[in-house]
Design an enzyme around this catalytic site. Structure first.
Site, PDB file in Angstrom:
ATOM      1  CD  GLN A  70      -2.756   1.263   2.388  1.00  0.00           C
ATOM      2  OE1 GLN A  70      -2.295   1.569   3.489  1.00  0.00           O
ATOM      3  NE2 GLN A  70      -4.029   0.996   2.201  1.00  0.00           N
ATOM      4  CB  CYS A 100      -5.138   6.801   6.094  1.00  0.00           C
ATOM      5  SG  CYS A 100      -4.312   7.713   7.331  1.00  0.00           S
TER       6      CYS A 100
HETATM    7  C1  LIG Z   1      -3.534   0.341  14.061  1.00  0.00           C
HETATM    8  C2  LIG Z   1      -4.213   0.541  12.749  1.00  0.00           C
HETATM    9  C3  LIG Z   1      -3.466   0.915  11.644  1.00  0.00           C
HETATM   10  C4  LIG Z   1      -4.085   1.087  10.393  1.00  0.00           C
HETATM   11  N1  LIG Z   1      -3.318   1.398   9.317  1.00  0.00           N
HETATM   12  C5  LIG Z   1      -3.882   1.484   8.083  1.00  0.00           C
HETATM   13  C6  LIG Z   1      -3.073   1.693   6.923  1.00  0.00           C
HETATM   14  O1  LIG Z   1      -1.842   1.799   6.994  1.00  0.00           O
HETATM   15  N2  LIG Z   1      -3.715   1.772   5.728  1.00  0.00           N
HETATM   16  C7  LIG Z   1      -5.071   1.657   5.603  1.00  0.00           C
HETATM   17  O2  LIG Z   1      -5.598   1.718   4.494  1.00  0.00           O
HETATM   18  N3  LIG Z   1      -5.850   1.439   6.677  1.00  0.00           N
HETATM   19  C8  LIG Z   1      -5.286   1.336   7.906  1.00  0.00           C
HETATM   20  N4  LIG Z   1      -6.069   1.050   8.994  1.00  0.00           N
HETATM   21  C9  LIG Z   1      -7.512   0.833   8.790  1.00  0.00           C
HETATM   22  C10 LIG Z   1      -7.822  -0.658   8.617  1.00  0.00           C
HETATM   23  O3  LIG Z   1      -7.225  -1.172   7.444  1.00  0.00           O
HETATM   24  C11 LIG Z   1      -9.359  -0.896   8.545  1.00  0.00           C
HETATM   25  O4  LIG Z   1      -9.857  -0.230   7.426  1.00  0.00           O
HETATM   26  C12 LIG Z   1     -10.090  -0.408   9.778  1.00  0.00           C
HETATM   27  O5  LIG Z   1      -9.418  -0.769  10.977  1.00  0.00           O
HETATM   28  C13 LIG Z   1     -11.517  -0.969   9.823  1.00  0.00           C
HETATM   29  O6  LIG Z   1     -11.504  -2.372   9.839  1.00  0.00           O
HETATM   30  P1  LIG Z   1     -11.720  -3.228  11.209  1.00  0.00           P
HETATM   31  O7  LIG Z   1     -13.006  -2.750  11.822  1.00  0.00           O
HETATM   32  O8  LIG Z   1     -11.777  -4.645  10.739  1.00  0.00           O
HETATM   33  O9  LIG Z   1     -10.547  -2.938  12.092  1.00  0.00           O
HETATM   34  C14 LIG Z   1      -5.487   0.904  10.250  1.00  0.00           C
HETATM   35  C15 LIG Z   1      -6.234   0.540  11.370  1.00  0.00           C
HETATM   36  C16 LIG Z   1      -5.630   0.352  12.608  1.00  0.00           C
HETATM   37  C17 LIG Z   1      -6.481  -0.063  13.775  1.00  0.00           C
END
Ligand SMILES: Cc1cc2nc3c(=O)[nH]c(=O)nc-3n(C[C@H](O)[C@H](O)[C@H](O)COP(=O)(O)O)c2cc1C
Length: 353
Positions: A70, A100
């Protein structure tokens, strides 16, 4: 499920999480049932590419295909260069981060802030696709449902991205201004799916096999993506796969099995980070692994005081052995995702030198 020319073993994706989904964690998730795992974000800033952190992020040693990286940034030419840089280092799929919500990223007009400026978003997509197409590398897009609740423009952006040659989109069911508040909403994802021909991946708050099945049914998505619920419980992908195949939930893993996975993960983790950074960055993984277990909080506090690999491994091993004497299996996940971490993790990336 295909992304461009790549056929994936299933439709369960590990979400990119900066500071979490490094190579050892991605490999663990894939071994335990994820069909696909996107790497943490790599900045488009050239001055940071030689930093130790960026080179660890671009480490794909032993990772199985397709290797997806990414990238994030605000400038089309820089994003195109970042794509080329990562392709040279082994990336087989390039994912553009438009999801993000971190303040630093948004002040600099990247991440989900790009969703506010559709022409710029499209310019970036087109520049990245142009570079990738020459190398036969598919481009994917990760986004939120929009910038604000009143401005849910995921459908417009996704359609424009499809026309520009993007091979798949993943949508987190919240707008940027929602952060992690409230619950993910899946209607916008369903609409994106209904308006596109390329695969669409649903993301947000999937924390159990049942929820995974519900989200797939509700959105019609081709795949689902799990982030926070895999922290400390990477076998959730196997749980979901089992449920989708059989309609039944399988038992949670044995304590001794969880210990084995964690110890293997720690060895791999130390191998990538070395002793000093390895012990420190492993603490969060250990903390998540013991979070829902009896005595886990107290162990986490004790373990945080250890600062060499051997002591950390020994403490983890002993703690799980003792736990295994009183119970055979780990308990089922206490529902709900912890709304933590993303802002800090992403801001740390942008500050690193
Ligand atoms: C610690 C952390 C770091 C993340 N870093 C990124 C990232 O680098 N790029 C991205 O597109 N989303 C990032 N996200 C978002 C996740 O990919 C995801 O879209 C979001 O947590 C919702 O999904 P979930 O409810 O399954 O956690 C991050 C989320 C968390 C919690």
């Amino acid at each position: 499920m295909h992304i461009g020319q790549y056929e994936l073993p299933n439709r369960l994706f590990a979400a990119p999480m900066a500071g979490v989904t490094d190579r050892p964690f991605r490999q663990l998730c894939r071994r335990l049932g994820a069909g696909y795992a996107v790497s943490e974000m790599v900045t488009s800033r050239k001055d940071l590419w030689t930093s130790l952190k960026t080179s660890r992020r671009a480490n794909h040693d032993g990772e199985s295909a397709p290797i997806a990286v990414q990238i994030a940034g605000t400038d089309a030419a820089m994003m195109a260069e970042a794509a080329a840089f990562n392709i040279d280092r082994g990336a087989q799929i390039i994912d553009i981060n438009m999801g993000c919500p971190a303040k630093k990223v948004c002040n600099k007009w990247a991440g989900s802030a790009l969703m506010q400026d559709e022409p710029l978003a499209l310019q970036i997509i087109e520049a990245v696709v142009a570079v990738c197409v020459r190398c036969g590398v598919p481009v994917t897009l990760k986004m939120r449902t929009g910038w604000r609740v009143e401005r849910r423009n995921a459908v417009q952006i996704a359609r424009a991205a499809e026309s520009a040659g993007v091979a798949m989109v993943a949508v987190h069911g919240r707008t940027r201004d929602q952060g992690y508040k409230g619950e993910a909403e899946y209607d916008t994802i369903a609409e994106v799916k209904s308006r596109l021909r390329i695969p669409v991946v649903a993301n947000g708050d999937i924390d159990s096999p049942r929820k995974a099945a519900e989200v797939l049914a509700r959105t019609g998505a081709d795949a689902i993506m799990v982030g926070r619920a895999a922290q400390g419980r990477p076998w959730i992908f196997g749980d979901i796969a089992h449920f989708l195949a059989t309609g039944c939930e399988r038992p949670q893993p044995a304590v001794r099995q969880v210990k084995r996975w964690l110890v293997e993960h720690l060895h791999d983790h130390y191998g990538l980070y070395g002793e000093f950074a390895g012990v420190r960055t492993a603490r969060k993984h250990i903390g998540w692994a013991v979070r829902d277990l009896p005595g886990g909080e107290a162990f986490r506090a004790r373990m945080n005081a250890l600062d060499d690999c051997e002591a950390q491994l020994h403490a983890v091993g002993r703690w799980f052995d003792e736990l295994g004497e009183s119970r055979e299996r780990v308990p089922a996940f206490a529902a709900g995702c912890e709304a933590i971490g993303e802002d800090n993790a992403l801001e740390a990336i942008l500050e690193e030198a």
